[in-house]
Design an enzyme around this catalytic site. Sequence first.
Site, PDB file in Angstrom:
ATOM      1  N   ARG A  59       0.609  -1.480  -0.151  1.00 35.61           N
ATOM      2  CA  ARG A  59       0.143  -0.102  -0.062  1.00 35.61           C
ATOM      3  C   ARG A  59       1.218   1.435  -0.054  1.00 35.61           C
ATOM      4  O   ARG A  59       1.653   1.154   0.848  1.00 35.61           O
ATOM      5  CB  ARG A  59      -0.861   0.155   1.539  1.00 35.61           C
ATOM      6  CG  ARG A  59      -2.113  -0.676   1.044  1.00 35.61           C
ATOM      7  CD  ARG A  59      -3.027   0.049   0.190  1.00 35.61           C
ATOM      8  NE  ARG A  59      -4.156  -1.036  -0.273  1.00 35.61           N
ATOM      9  CZ  ARG A  59      -4.186  -2.322  -0.995  1.00 35.61           C
ATOM     10  NH1 ARG A  59      -3.096  -2.097  -1.985  1.00 35.61           N
ATOM     11  NH2 ARG A  59      -5.491  -3.093  -0.479  1.00 35.61           N
ATOM     12  N   HIS A  78      -1.253   0.303  -9.927  1.00 34.58           N
ATOM     13  CA  HIS A  78      -1.910  -0.620  -9.742  1.00 34.58           C
ATOM     14  C   HIS A  78      -2.432  -1.573 -10.005  1.00 34.58           C
ATOM     15  O   HIS A  78      -3.824  -1.931  -9.723  1.00 34.58           O
ATOM     16  CB  HIS A  78      -3.198   0.216  -8.335  1.00 34.58           C
ATOM     17  CG  HIS A  78      -3.336  -0.508  -6.651  1.00 34.58           C
ATOM     18  ND1 HIS A  78      -3.790   0.446  -5.631  1.00 34.58           N
ATOM     19  CD2 HIS A  78      -3.510  -2.453  -6.831  1.00 34.58           C
ATOM     20  CE1 HIS A  78      -4.456  -1.113  -4.974  1.00 34.58           C
ATOM     21  NE2 HIS A  78      -3.845  -2.387  -5.427  1.00 34.58           N
ATOM     22  N   GLU A 137      -3.491   7.563  -4.554  1.00 36.71           N
ATOM     23  CA  GLU A 137      -4.635   7.147  -5.728  1.00 36.71           C
ATOM     24  C   GLU A 137      -5.862   7.765  -5.674  1.00 36.71           C
ATOM     25  O   GLU A 137      -6.455   7.529  -5.412  1.00 36.71           O
ATOM     26  CB  GLU A 137      -4.807   5.496  -5.435  1.00 36.71           C
ATOM     27  CG  GLU A 137      -3.038   4.764  -6.017  1.00 36.71           C
ATOM     28  CD  GLU A 137      -3.324   3.362  -5.400  1.00 36.71           C
ATOM     29  OE1 GLU A 137      -4.305   2.819  -5.407  1.00 36.71           O
ATOM     30  OE2 GLU A 137      -1.922   2.601  -4.638  1.00 36.71           O
TER      31      GLU A 137
HETATM   32  P1  NAP Z   1      -1.395 -11.362   5.257  1.00 35.38           P
HETATM   33  O1  NAP Z   1      -1.542 -12.904   4.872  1.00 35.38           O
HETATM   34  O2  NAP Z   1      -1.588 -10.740   5.455  1.00 35.38           O
HETATM   35  O3  NAP Z   1       0.344 -10.650   5.437  1.00 35.38           O
HETATM   36  C1  NAP Z   1       0.473  -9.462   6.222  1.00 35.38           C
HETATM   37  C2  NAP Z   1       2.084  -9.617   6.564  1.00 35.38           C
HETATM   38  O4  NAP Z   1       2.275  -8.244   6.720  1.00 35.38           O
HETATM   39  C3  NAP Z   1       2.063 -10.475   7.633  1.00 35.38           C
HETATM   40  O5  NAP Z   1       2.952 -11.866   7.717  1.00 35.38           O
HETATM   41  C4  NAP Z   1       1.632  -9.407   8.427  1.00 35.38           C
HETATM   42  O6  NAP Z   1       2.784 -10.625   9.999  1.00 35.38           O
HETATM   43  C5  NAP Z   1       2.288  -8.453   8.295  1.00 35.38           C
HETATM   44  N1  NAP Z   1       2.734  -7.319   9.095  1.00 35.38           N
HETATM   45  C6  NAP Z   1       1.200  -6.573   8.703  1.00 35.38           C
HETATM   46  N2  NAP Z   1       1.556  -5.899   9.858  1.00 35.38           N
HETATM   47  C7  NAP Z   1       2.764  -5.248   9.674  1.00 35.38           C
HETATM   48  C8  NAP Z   1       3.359  -4.296  10.764  1.00 35.38           C
HETATM   49  N3  NAP Z   1       2.515  -3.464  11.150  1.00 35.38           N
HETATM   50  N4  NAP Z   1       4.762  -4.295  10.885  1.00 35.38           N
HETATM   51  C9  NAP Z   1       5.191  -5.533  10.274  1.00 35.38           C
HETATM   52  N5  NAP Z   1       4.785  -6.564   9.733  1.00 35.38           N
HETATM   53  C10 NAP Z   1       3.308  -6.602   9.865  1.00 35.38           C
HETATM   54  O7  NAP Z   1      -1.935 -10.523   3.270  1.00 35.38           O
HETATM   55  P2  NAP Z   1      -1.110 -10.957   2.437  1.00 35.38           P
HETATM   56  O8  NAP Z   1      -2.488 -11.257   1.452  1.00 35.38           O
HETATM   57  O9  NAP Z   1       0.135 -11.249   2.226  1.00 35.38           O
HETATM   58  O10 NAP Z   1      -1.595  -8.748   1.445  1.00 35.38           O
HETATM   59  C11 NAP Z   1      -0.690  -7.949   1.527  1.00 35.38           C
HETATM   60  C12 NAP Z   1      -0.865  -6.832   1.031  1.00 35.38           C
HETATM   61  O11 NAP Z   1      -0.802  -6.777  -0.026  1.00 35.38           O
HETATM   62  C13 NAP Z   1      -2.623  -6.215   1.139  1.00 35.38           C
HETATM   63  O12 NAP Z   1      -3.540  -6.303   2.866  1.00 35.38           O
HETATM   64  C14 NAP Z   1      -2.543  -5.379   0.300  1.00 35.38           C
HETATM   65  O13 NAP Z   1      -2.509  -4.273   0.994  1.00 35.38           O
HETATM   66  C15 NAP Z   1      -1.957  -5.889  -0.277  1.00 35.38           C
HETATM   67  N6  NAP Z   1      -1.844  -6.042  -1.645  1.00 35.38           N
HETATM   68  C16 NAP Z   1      -1.609  -5.137  -3.113  1.00 35.38           C
HETATM   69  C17 NAP Z   1      -1.898  -6.144  -4.139  1.00 35.38           C
HETATM   70  C18 NAP Z   1      -1.746  -4.872  -5.521  1.00 35.38           C
HETATM   71  O14 NAP Z   1      -2.134  -4.873  -6.582  1.00 35.38           O
HETATM   72  N7  NAP Z   1      -0.401  -4.317  -5.227  1.00 35.38           N
HETATM   73  C19 NAP Z   1      -3.187  -6.957  -3.935  1.00 35.38           C
HETATM   74  C20 NAP Z   1      -2.806  -7.780  -3.205  1.00 35.38           C
HETATM   75  C21 NAP Z   1      -2.723  -6.905  -1.764  1.00 35.38           C
HETATM   76  P3  NAP Z   1       2.458  -9.997  11.365  1.00 35.38           P
HETATM   77  O15 NAP Z   1       1.089  -9.579  11.464  1.00 35.38           O
HETATM   78  O16 NAP Z   1       3.042 -10.994  12.138  1.00 35.38           O
HETATM   79  O17 NAP Z   1       2.889  -8.709  11.643  1.00 35.38           O
HETATM   80  C1  8YV Z   2      -7.390  -4.495  -6.130  1.00 31.72           C
HETATM   81  C2  8YV Z   2      -5.764  -4.837  -3.910  1.00 31.72           C
HETATM   82  O1  8YV Z   2      -6.462  -3.945  -7.126  1.00 31.72           O
HETATM   83  O2  8YV Z   2      -6.414  -7.505  -2.819  1.00 31.72           O
HETATM   84  C3  8YV Z   2      -5.945  -5.883  -3.110  1.00 31.72           C
HETATM   85  O3  8YV Z   2      -5.829  -5.326  -1.481  1.00 31.72           O
HETATM   86  O4  8YV Z   2      -5.046  -4.209  -3.885  1.00 31.72           O
HETATM   87  C4  8YV Z   2      -6.291  -5.780  -5.170  1.00 31.72           C
HETATM   88  O5  8YV Z   2      -6.463  -6.875  -5.792  1.00 31.72           O
HETATM   89  C5  8YV Z   2      -8.011  -3.850  -4.831  1.00 31.72           C
HETATM   90  O6  8YV Z   2      -8.098  -3.955  -3.847  1.00 31.72           O
HETATM   91  C6  8YV Z   2      -9.136  -3.080  -6.173  1.00 31.72           C
HETATM   92  O7  8YV Z   2      -9.860  -2.642  -5.587  1.00 31.72           O
END
Ligand code: NAP
Ligand code: 8YV
Length: 316
Positions: A234, A281, A263
Amino acid sequence: MTRPTVLMPSRMHDVVVEGCEERFELIRLWEAADPDAVLAERGADVRGLATGGHHTVDAALLDRLPNLQIVANFGVGYDTVDVEAATERGVIVTNTPGVLDDEVADTALGLMLMTVRELGRAERYLRAGRWATEGNYPLTDLTMTGRRLGILGLGRIGEAIAKRAEAFKVTIAGYHNRSRKDVPYRYYPSLVEMARDVDTLVVVVPGNASTRHLVNAEVLEALGPDGVLINIGRGTVVDEAALIAALKTRTIRAAGLDVFEDEPNVPQELIDLDNAVLLPHVGSASKPTRRAMGQLVVDNLTTWFAEGRALTPVNG
Ligand code: NAP
Ligand code: 8YV
């Protein structure tokens, strides 16, 4: 039996719109000439809310939906939903984990390659006709092989990134989470310490108050002049002003960003930098993956109303 009423404030993926039309009474708020009047008239009927993208679900909206039971968010990140306010009102919130891990990890590796090997710039060089007139594109300073990667947020997507990076002969130097995991990588309780030990930092934590500006001037300084920052998590996790300064002064070498603080507004200063690779994104943005995310939104609503349980709740 009457069908549960689901509110959709802004238009979502067709899978969600069609899935909700089939199973529920859907209020298509984005089509309303006066959304405020619709909320006033129908707010008390609404049992489910389907949301995603930049639309925020805050306490003010929840207060207009006194009989709401579930907020089904399109996206694994749910930073646009006030989960605390929902929980206080007994409302369950769901997200879409798992179904997008591979897509987002692929995008992260693509972004890393584009940043380290300047692939976007090289392509623009060819398209501008410069290969024929000026000769070969300059050799890149950096290479993937042997880079030392630190992962901020070794969760579902972070682990999928680590696996892919290893195939590129990148060393996984470690990860920083709030808590240690049972994984074969080194745990860094301190992000600055990890940044000092790596030359590539991938950010894949959620956006919330606990992660806001975790990557600040001190972390960028620690990453150093050969350092590459990749942010697929993010925008709020990185202090964008500090990042722009670090890229300008070559405090770090380059950055590859899929997400931004405000964004879809990207600062012109970032756009003007030749050592930043910027994507709009698109981490999960393939048709198959977005369909799977949409189906999970529908499945969460369906299971909730049929069985009183959600498939992927983030609270409760
Ligand atoms: P997840 O499995 O919940 O993993 C998140 C990781 O972040 C966990 O290992 C957690 O470990 C760590 N974390 C959370 N808060 C923290 C903090 N304050 N300090 C340090 N580490 C922290 O989530 P995921 O499914 O991998 O997704 C992660 C993130 O990717 C989403 O929340 C979203 O914002 C982003 N994302 C972006 C896109 C995109 O299109 N660019 C798409 C999908 C997801 P701990 O709980 O031990 O801290
Ligand atoms: C999407 C994402 O672009 O899953 C997330 O957290 O950032 C992306 O997969 C978004 O959420 C769609 O609105």
